[in-house]
Scaffold this motif. Structure first.
Motif, PDB file in Angstrom:
ATOM      1  N   PHE A 208     -10.069   3.349   3.570  1.00  0.00           N
ATOM      2  CA  PHE A 208      -9.333   4.538   3.985  1.00  0.00           C
ATOM      3  C   PHE A 208      -9.401   4.716   5.497  1.00  0.00           C
ATOM      4  O   PHE A 208      -8.413   5.020   6.159  1.00  0.00           O
ATOM      5  CB  PHE A 208      -9.892   5.770   3.268  1.00  0.00           C
ATOM      6  CG  PHE A 208      -9.008   6.964   3.379  1.00  0.00           C
ATOM      7  CD1 PHE A 208      -7.777   6.986   2.718  1.00  0.00           C
ATOM      8  CD2 PHE A 208      -9.392   8.079   4.134  1.00  0.00           C
ATOM      9  CE1 PHE A 208      -6.956   8.089   2.821  1.00  0.00           C
ATOM     10  CE2 PHE A 208      -8.567   9.186   4.242  1.00  0.00           C
ATOM     11  CZ  PHE A 208      -7.345   9.192   3.579  1.00  0.00           C
ATOM     12  N   GLU A 209     -10.607   4.514   6.030  1.00  0.00           N
ATOM     13  CA  GLU A 209     -10.788   4.622   7.485  1.00  0.00           C
ATOM     14  C   GLU A 209      -9.902   3.619   8.208  1.00  0.00           C
ATOM     15  O   GLU A 209      -9.265   3.905   9.214  1.00  0.00           O
ATOM     16  CB  GLU A 209     -12.264   4.382   7.869  1.00  0.00           C
ATOM     17  CG  GLU A 209     -13.172   5.552   7.581  1.00  0.00           C
ATOM     18  CD  GLU A 209     -12.696   6.839   8.250  1.00  0.00           C
ATOM     19  OE1 GLU A 209     -12.453   6.811   9.478  1.00  0.00           O
ATOM     20  OE2 GLU A 209     -12.527   7.858   7.537  1.00  0.00           O
TER      21      GLU A 209
ATOM     22  N   LEU B 234      -7.022   4.452  -2.286  1.00  0.00           N
ATOM     23  CA  LEU B 234      -7.238   3.013  -2.054  1.00  0.00           C
ATOM     24  C   LEU B 234      -8.264   2.409  -2.993  1.00  0.00           C
ATOM     25  O   LEU B 234      -9.062   3.119  -3.607  1.00  0.00           O
ATOM     26  CB  LEU B 234      -7.673   2.790  -0.613  1.00  0.00           C
ATOM     27  CG  LEU B 234      -6.652   3.272   0.419  1.00  0.00           C
ATOM     28  CD1 LEU B 234      -7.205   3.101   1.836  1.00  0.00           C
ATOM     29  CD2 LEU B 234      -5.330   2.558   0.265  1.00  0.00           C
TER      30      LEU B 234
ATOM     31  N   ILE C 278       0.351   4.884  -1.488  1.00  0.00           N
ATOM     32  CA  ILE C 278      -0.457   5.979  -0.945  1.00  0.00           C
ATOM     33  C   ILE C 278       0.419   7.146  -0.511  1.00  0.00           C
ATOM     34  O   ILE C 278      -0.048   8.253  -0.289  1.00  0.00           O
ATOM     35  CB  ILE C 278      -1.317   5.561   0.264  1.00  0.00           C
ATOM     36  CG1 ILE C 278      -0.434   5.057   1.416  1.00  0.00           C
ATOM     37  CG2 ILE C 278      -2.343   4.509  -0.119  1.00  0.00           C
ATOM     38  CD1 ILE C 278      -1.195   4.911   2.730  1.00  0.00           C
TER      39      ILE C 278
ATOM     40  N   LEU D  92      -7.128   2.252   7.188  1.00  0.00           N
ATOM     41  CA  LEU D  92      -5.726   2.630   7.099  1.00  0.00           C
ATOM     42  C   LEU D  92      -5.419   3.682   8.152  1.00  0.00           C
ATOM     43  O   LEU D  92      -4.417   3.600   8.865  1.00  0.00           O
ATOM     44  CB  LEU D  92      -5.396   3.173   5.712  1.00  0.00           C
ATOM     45  CG  LEU D  92      -3.931   3.609   5.522  1.00  0.00           C
ATOM     46  CD1 LEU D  92      -2.997   2.414   5.625  1.00  0.00           C
ATOM     47  CD2 LEU D  92      -3.732   4.317   4.181  1.00  0.00           C
ATOM     48  N   LYS D  93      -6.332   4.661   8.241  1.00  0.00           N
ATOM     49  CA  LYS D  93      -6.152   5.720   9.233  1.00  0.00           C
ATOM     50  C   LYS D  93      -5.986   5.107  10.616  1.00  0.00           C
ATOM     51  O   LYS D  93      -5.077   5.453  11.367  1.00  0.00           O
ATOM     52  CB  LYS D  93      -7.397   6.623   9.237  1.00  0.00           C
ATOM     53  CG  LYS D  93      -7.213   7.969   8.567  1.00  0.00           C
ATOM     54  CD  LYS D  93      -8.404   8.830   8.933  1.00  0.00           C
ATOM     55  CE  LYS D  93      -8.423  10.128   8.121  1.00  0.00           C
ATOM     56  NZ  LYS D  93      -9.779  10.704   8.084  1.00  0.00           N
TER      57      LYS D  93
ATOM     58  N   ARG E 104      -6.731  12.802  -2.763  1.00  0.00           N
ATOM     59  CA  ARG E 104      -7.806  11.863  -3.116  1.00  0.00           C
ATOM     60  C   ARG E 104      -7.580  10.531  -2.383  1.00  0.00           C
ATOM     61  O   ARG E 104      -6.479  10.265  -1.893  1.00  0.00           O
ATOM     62  CB  ARG E 104      -7.824  11.624  -4.617  1.00  0.00           C
ATOM     63  CG  ARG E 104      -6.486  11.101  -5.112  1.00  0.00           C
ATOM     64  CD  ARG E 104      -6.467  10.742  -6.597  1.00  0.00           C
ATOM     65  NE  ARG E 104      -5.217  10.052  -6.874  1.00  0.00           N
ATOM     66  CZ  ARG E 104      -5.098   8.735  -6.943  1.00  0.00           C
ATOM     67  NH1 ARG E 104      -6.129   7.945  -6.785  1.00  0.00           N
ATOM     68  NH2 ARG E 104      -3.922   8.184  -7.200  1.00  0.00           N
ATOM     69  N   ASN E 105      -8.628   9.763  -2.338  1.00  0.00           N
ATOM     70  CA  ASN E 105      -8.524   8.453  -1.695  1.00  0.00           C
ATOM     71  C   ASN E 105      -7.759   7.526  -2.623  1.00  0.00           C
ATOM     72  O   ASN E 105      -8.239   7.206  -3.712  1.00  0.00           O
ATOM     73  CB  ASN E 105      -9.945   7.915  -1.444  1.00  0.00           C
ATOM     74  CG  ASN E 105      -9.930   6.545  -0.813  1.00  0.00           C
ATOM     75  OD1 ASN E 105      -8.892   5.888  -0.748  1.00  0.00           O
ATOM     76  ND2 ASN E 105     -11.087   6.117  -0.365  1.00  0.00           N
TER      77      ASN E 105
ATOM     78  N   LEU F 118      -1.641  11.166   6.319  1.00  0.00           N
ATOM     79  CA  LEU F 118      -2.633  11.048   5.258  1.00  0.00           C
ATOM     80  C   LEU F 118      -3.324  12.384   4.960  1.00  0.00           C
ATOM     81  O   LEU F 118      -4.020  12.534   3.964  1.00  0.00           O
ATOM     82  CB  LEU F 118      -3.696  10.004   5.628  1.00  0.00           C
ATOM     83  CG  LEU F 118      -3.158   8.595   5.923  1.00  0.00           C
ATOM     84  CD1 LEU F 118      -4.296   7.692   6.390  1.00  0.00           C
ATOM     85  CD2 LEU F 118      -2.491   8.008   4.672  1.00  0.00           C
TER      86      LEU F 118
ATOM     87  N   SER G 174       0.825  -1.207   0.000  1.00  0.00           N
ATOM     88  CA  SER G 174       0.000   0.000   0.000  1.00  0.00           C
ATOM     89  C   SER G 174       0.864   1.264   0.000  1.00  0.00           C
ATOM     90  O   SER G 174       0.370   2.361   0.203  1.00  0.00           O
ATOM     91  CB  SER G 174      -0.907   0.018   1.227  1.00  0.00           C
ATOM     92  OG  SER G 174      -1.577  -1.209   1.334  1.00  0.00           O
TER      93      SER G 174
ATOM     94  N   LYS H 209     -13.921   1.464  -0.889  1.00  0.00           N
ATOM     95  CA  LYS H 209     -12.823   2.446  -0.893  1.00  0.00           C
ATOM     96  C   LYS H 209     -12.792   3.246   0.399  1.00  0.00           C
ATOM     97  O   LYS H 209     -11.741   3.442   1.019  1.00  0.00           O
ATOM     98  CB  LYS H 209     -13.039   3.455  -2.045  1.00  0.00           C
ATOM     99  CG  LYS H 209     -12.339   3.138  -3.298  1.00  0.00           C
ATOM    100  CD  LYS H 209     -12.777   4.082  -4.416  1.00  0.00           C
ATOM    101  CE  LYS H 209     -11.984   5.398  -4.401  1.00  0.00           C
ATOM    102  NZ  LYS H 209     -11.131   5.523  -5.617  1.00  0.00           N
ATOM    103  N   GLU H 210     -13.979   3.719   0.791  1.00  0.00           N
ATOM    104  CA  GLU H 210     -14.069   4.616   1.943  1.00  0.00           C
ATOM    105  C   GLU H 210     -13.720   3.879   3.238  1.00  0.00           C
ATOM    106  O   GLU H 210     -12.969   4.366   4.084  1.00  0.00           O
ATOM    107  CB  GLU H 210     -15.476   5.214   2.057  1.00  0.00           C
ATOM    108  CG  GLU H 210     -15.823   6.163   0.926  1.00  0.00           C
ATOM    109  CD  GLU H 210     -16.007   5.450  -0.403  1.00  0.00           C
ATOM    110  OE1 GLU H 210     -16.500   4.295  -0.400  1.00  0.00           O
ATOM    111  OE2 GLU H 210     -15.643   6.018  -1.465  1.00  0.00           O
TER     112      GLU H 210
END
Ligand SMILES: Nc1ncnc2c1ncn2[C@@H]1O[C@H](COP(=O)(O)OP(=O)(O)OP(=O)(O)O)[C@@H](O)[C@H]1O
Ligand SMILES: Nc1ncnc2c1ncn2[C@@H]1O[C@H](COP(=O)(O)OP(=O)(O)OP(=O)(O)O)[C@@H](O)[C@H]1O
Ligand SMILES: [Mg+2]
Ligand SMILES: [Mg+2]
Lengths: 220, 288, 288, 220
Positions: free
Chosen positions: C93-94, C115, B106, C96-97, C112-113, C107, B103, C89-90
């Motif tokens: 992202f969460e 992922l 990113i 990963l955060k 843009r996202n 991040l 990943s 996708k969303e």
């Protein structure tokens, strides 16, 4: 040498000996007789300290049985040769070792033991059985091994409990002869037997027990 | 002395029952040794856990070399610290990239390195002490030039609880297994003793002293113990070798059992000691 | 039958030596049970490992709902798959955060996202089969709409090697401990038998049949085995209860020992069986 | 009832019995005598199958010792009462159980056992010792328990090996009387003893062994 005064021994529900008083001098040869269950073996057990009297006092070679320390019992026993009525042979040792053990316990050196064991075996006519184990011996042969073990240590006192019960006339005569010889050398002998033939014409002292009582004390 | 010879002879005379005893004791020791080694290694493994625990200290972006040195010295002074590593902004970025693996793309859109220079503190494995660690954390937080600090607060608690548990378990189990083994020894000798009651009775009547009666048992007990120990040592070594040779790459739980050879060497000694103690208890006081 | 009564009487007559035997066997069983439970739980734990192993499938950014469904069905058909989760996708992202934790600020600069929508495939814990998993991976890679796929290729190997090792170790150790326990049983009964050789000899001479001689030993052996089993069961249950009550939160290695109560219940049965078998072997063929 | 033909028994280095031939009819009372080690006990052991002959054949109650299956030995032995020279009492059982065991082995019901054991104890004058253990008995008392055990099962053959070696004259007479009574009821008796007094004036048959040879077979 051995003195009983008013000795009583009680087993649970039975009085094996009742107020027994007698004394045996050094070098004496004394028979103890009486019917089965009279108390002959019990009397001998009191002398070799396998049993304790319930009443009265026993004096053995100057030692008072009451005041004897437990740790000195082995040393006293080493002066006593015993022919047990039930033999008490070690079933997992051969004839040689069964006899030698009496000397080994005393710390006699192995070379001397060999000579003395062979001599004792010769006396009881069992030299050919030296390597046999007890269960390979006939009843009379076992009894003779027990006798050999009792005399091998040159004891000052010899206690023989029915030592000829399994022996024929000839062997019995042989054993009696040996006992007389040992006695002549100074050993005190107590000989318990039900066989009156053994002492009938000897003129030796005879203590007669019956039901725990000393009923007669003649001869000697 | 004859009494000693008696013990040796009796060993041979009753060889079958003695072989049974040796095997019984040997198996007991073997079980004890394997369990002891497993527990010891579990304990060692758990000691290594806090080593893996690290405190990460993020420094301010514009910190001077001198400031870095000052903080480093402070940290190094603490007793719980094993090693301090400095990771520059650039190194930290590379590390992050690696840890994101596939990943990592990113990070491509980033216009600047968003990371701080960091200290990674490795804690000492021995003398691991939660309170001292928390004390250190508090001190570091208070230092000038320190931006932030990350540490596994929860993990810390888990580690020390785990350690306590492992230790408790080790002690309990080891105790139980030890009692079991001593017990097998004792009952083996006691059974030998029961078997020879008659013989002892005869010995006593023939004028044997307490020492004369006791000694053969001690000799026999110690030799049975020795042989039992050697047997168990052999089993253990065999298990060790087999697992090393025939299992692909070795079974780590066994080959990793650290002082296996020491234990193999100690088992016979242990056997003799237990044999003698067991015999002494089994024979007890000799009464006439 | 008198022969049975004889066994019971002899149990009482020789109660001291029998108590020793019961304790010896009990301790043996206890050790066996504890080791067995530890190994069983280790095995169970290792079975849970592949469950944690997941395959992550990254889908193309512009994939249709229909495409997603098609791929999902494909994957779900495979026997090694336990569960398939879709992460948009969303959501990714969460995630990963969250996983970046304190470093999540890196991040912030993203416009843009970056992922992809993903499938997280959880593999079935039972019937774990490396080849099938690799087969599945190959298939997925070949599917339309799949961008990339991440899986612990190395980890996969490690897991299956670890499983094999644990299993091998379990079997070896269990075998050894079992032999040890049977051995303690056997030698206990054999010693009882040795002690009664004379009695047996007399019985034979009085006209006792082989069955009459053997039966009391079987009765005695089975009862000693039963009591040994009960004793070890008691010990095990005691260990279980103590560790549950007095150690803060319980020692998981013990309280987690899953079928502890089943084992406690089985031990006496096991004891009887071993006692009977041990006695039968110890007495052997009766010769006249 | 019992027939030996050319029977030889060799122990390792010793020939205990050499080409012994004799036969004893049903209901006979026969003594076996000879010095210690003559082979008396060995001869009895061959009859109760504790030893196997090295040569020759033995026939017991129609059974050929060669062709006897091992599994039928117990049933043969149940017809034989044995007074062992070394008693062979069970040391961990009391007098009652020591005698009862002979009946229990045969599956006799417990109620009947009680009566028969007490009757046997009465015969040997030991009713008061019913609860004693062997090591609480005198030598002669143990011997009488052994006799009681041998006769309690009403055997068809009674083998007595030196059964009076530890008994006084009165007890011996009592035992002899019992044996004569049992014999009168049809039991075949073989009585091994070194005591010639026991058969001197009875007119019963006497086999004399010496060194493994049958040297005489008189009377009967
Ligand atoms: N340990 C014991 N416990 C209970 N009673 C015993 C014990 N030892 C002996 N007796 C009893 O004491 C009495 C005397 O026994 P002892 O052995 O002295 O007789 P004895 O004169 O030697 O007889 P025998 O000629 O039959 O050997 C007997 O009635 C016997 O049963
Ligand atoms: N199991 C055996 N192994 C070796 N020799 C034996 C065995 N049993 C007996 N003997 C020997 O055989 C011979 C005869 O023994 P046996 O017991 O028949 O004699 P016995 O006539 O009964 O003597 P006693 O009157 O002394 O009891 C003896 O010399 C004995 O040592
Ligand atoms: Mg007596
Ligand atoms: Mg004989």
């Amino acid at each position: 040498m051995i003195a009983f005064s008013e000795v009583t021994k009680v087993y649970e529900n039975i009085t094996a000996l009742r107020k027994i008083t007698f004394s045996i001098g050094k070098g004496e040869f004394c028979f103890i007789t009486g019917p089965s269950g009279a108390g002959k073996s019990t009397l001998l057990k009191l002398i070799y300290l396998a049993e304790k009297p319930d009443e009265g006092r026993i004096n053995i070679a100057g030692w008072d049985s009451d005041r004897l320390k437990m740790s000195s019992i082995p040393y006293l026993r080493r002066n006593i040769g015993i022919v047990f009525q039930d033999f008490k042979l070690l079933s997992n040792r051969n004839v040689y070792d069964n006899i030698a053990i009496a000397l080994r316990i005393r710390g006699v050196p192995e070379r001397e033991i060999k000579d003395r064991v062979h001599e004792a075996l010769k006396l009881v006519n069992l030299r050919h059985k030296v390597d046999s184990y007890p269960d390979m011996l006939s009843g009379g042969e076992q009894q003779r091994v027990t006798i050999a073990r009792a005399i091998v240590g040159d004891p000052t006192v010899l206690l023989a409990d029915e030592p000829t019960g399994n022996l024929d006339v000839d062997n019995t005569a042989g054993i009696m002869r040996i006992f007389r010889e040992i006695n002549a050398k100074g050993t005190t002998i107590l000989f318990a037997t039900h066989n009156k033939e053994l002492f009938r014409h000897t003129g030796l002292r005879v203590l007669t027990l019956d039901g725990g009582n000393l009923v007669s004390d003649v001869g000697g | 002395m004859y009494s000693v010879k008696l013990g040796l002879k009796s060993l041979w005379r009753e060889r079958w029952i003695n072989i049974l005893s040796v095997l019984t004791i040997g198996v007991g020791f073997f079980v004890l040794a394997v369990v002891a080694l497993l527990l010891l290694n579990l304990e060692l493994a758990s000691r290594r856990l806090p080593e893996k625990f690290t405190i990460t200290v993020f420094l301010e972006d514009e910190i001077s070399q001198r400031g870095i040195l000052r903080i480093r010295k402070m940290i190094e002074r603490a007793t719980v610290v094993e090693k301090v590593d400095f990771i520059s902004k650039e190194e930290a970025f590379e590390d992050l990239k690696k840890s994101l693996k596939d990943s990592a793309y990113i990070l491509e859109g980033l216009d600047r390195n968003p990371l701080f220079p960091t200290f990674v503190i490795r804690l000492r494995k021995s003398a691991f002490d939660r309170e001292k660690v928390e004390q250190l954390i508090k001190e570091i937080r208070g230092m000038r030039g320190v931006e932030d600090l990350v540490y596994g607060e929860e993990f810390l608690g888990v580690v020390s609880r785990f350690r306590v548990m492992i230790r408790l378990l080790s002690i309990t189990l080891m105790g139980l297994f030890f009692v079991a083994t001593v017990f097998v020894c004792y009952s083996t000798v006691k059974i030998l003793f029961y078997r020879r009651k008659e013989e002892i009775e005869i010995f006593k009547l023939l004028g044997a002293t307490g020492g004369f009666i006791r000694l053969p048992f001690l000799v026999e007990g110690s030799i049975i113990g020795l042989l039992g120990g050697l047997f168990s040592g052999g089993l253990l070594y065999g298990l060790f070798e087999i697992s090393r040779r025939y299992v692909a790459g070795g079974v780590p739980i066994i080959t990793g059992l650290n002082p296996v050879l020491t234990v193999v060497a100690i088992l016979p000694v242990f056997g003799v000691v237990l044999g003698v103690i067991g015999s002494a208890i089994a024979v007890g006081r000799v009464k006439f």
